[in-house]
Design a protein around this motif. Structure first.
Motif, mmCIF file in Angstrom:
data_model
loop_
_atom_site.group_PDB
_atom_site.id
_atom_site.type_symbol
_atom_site.label_atom_id
_atom_site.label_comp_id
_atom_site.label_asym_id
_atom_site.label_seq_id
_atom_site.Cartn_x
_atom_site.Cartn_y
_atom_site.Cartn_z
ATOM 1 N N UNK A 268 0.838 -1.204 0.000
ATOM 2 C CA UNK A 268 0.000 0.000 0.000
ATOM 3 C C UNK A 268 0.870 1.250 0.000
ATOM 4 N N UNK A 269 1.944 1.256 0.777
ATOM 5 C CA UNK A 269 2.836 2.411 0.831
ATOM 6 C C UNK A 269 3.491 2.659 -0.527
ATOM 7 N N UNK A 270 3.918 1.591 -1.205
ATOM 8 C CA UNK A 270 4.544 1.757 -2.513
ATOM 9 C C UNK A 270 3.545 2.229 -3.563
ATOM 10 N N UNK A 271 2.305 1.762 -3.498
ATOM 11 C CA UNK A 271 1.287 2.229 -4.445
ATOM 12 C C UNK A 271 1.015 3.715 -4.231
ATOM 13 N N UNK A 272 0.920 4.139 -2.985
ATOM 14 C CA UNK A 272 0.684 5.558 -2.695
ATOM 15 C C UNK A 272 1.861 6.415 -3.156
ATOM 16 N N UNK A 273 3.078 5.972 -2.853
ATOM 17 C CA UNK A 273 4.266 6.728 -3.274
ATOM 18 C C UNK A 273 4.403 6.770 -4.794
ATOM 19 N N UNK A 274 4.045 5.692 -5.458
ATOM 20 C CA UNK A 274 4.091 5.668 -6.915
ATOM 21 C C UNK A 274 3.058 6.620 -7.510
ATOM 22 N N UNK A 275 1.887 6.680 -6.894
ATOM 23 C CA UNK A 275 0.865 7.614 -7.361
ATOM 24 C C UNK A 275 1.331 9.059 -7.172
ATOM 25 N N UNK A 276 1.997 9.339 -6.074
ATOM 26 C CA UNK A 276 2.543 10.683 -5.839
ATOM 27 C C UNK A 276 3.606 11.008 -6.883
ATOM 28 N N UNK A 277 4.481 10.054 -7.188
ATOM 29 C CA UNK A 277 5.493 10.260 -8.221
ATOM 30 C C UNK A 277 4.847 10.545 -9.566
#
Length: 60
Positions: A39-48
């Motif tokens: 979940x953290x990586x999906x959120x960070x990827x969306x921010x990127x």
């Protein structure tokens, strides 16, 4: 060159979202080792992806 870097950033973010969402839903690449990390990586990827897109839009 900066436009190319923003496009690469968007591409990387899409790739990361796909990989970690697939791991979250099906447990395929990493065996679903950590739901919190997925979940953290999906959120960070969306921010990127968002930051890359807004930077690309400003460069026109």
């Amino acid at each position: 060159m900066p436009k190319a870097l923003t496009i690469v950033g968007m591409g990387v973010s899409v790739l990361l979202i796909l990989v970690f969402a697939l791991d979250l839903l099906a447990g395929v690449p990493f065996g679903g080792a950590s739901m919190t990390m997925d979940i953290a990586f999906v959120i960070c990827s969306a921010i990127l992806g968002f930051l890359s897109y807004t930077t690309f839009a400003e460069q026109k």
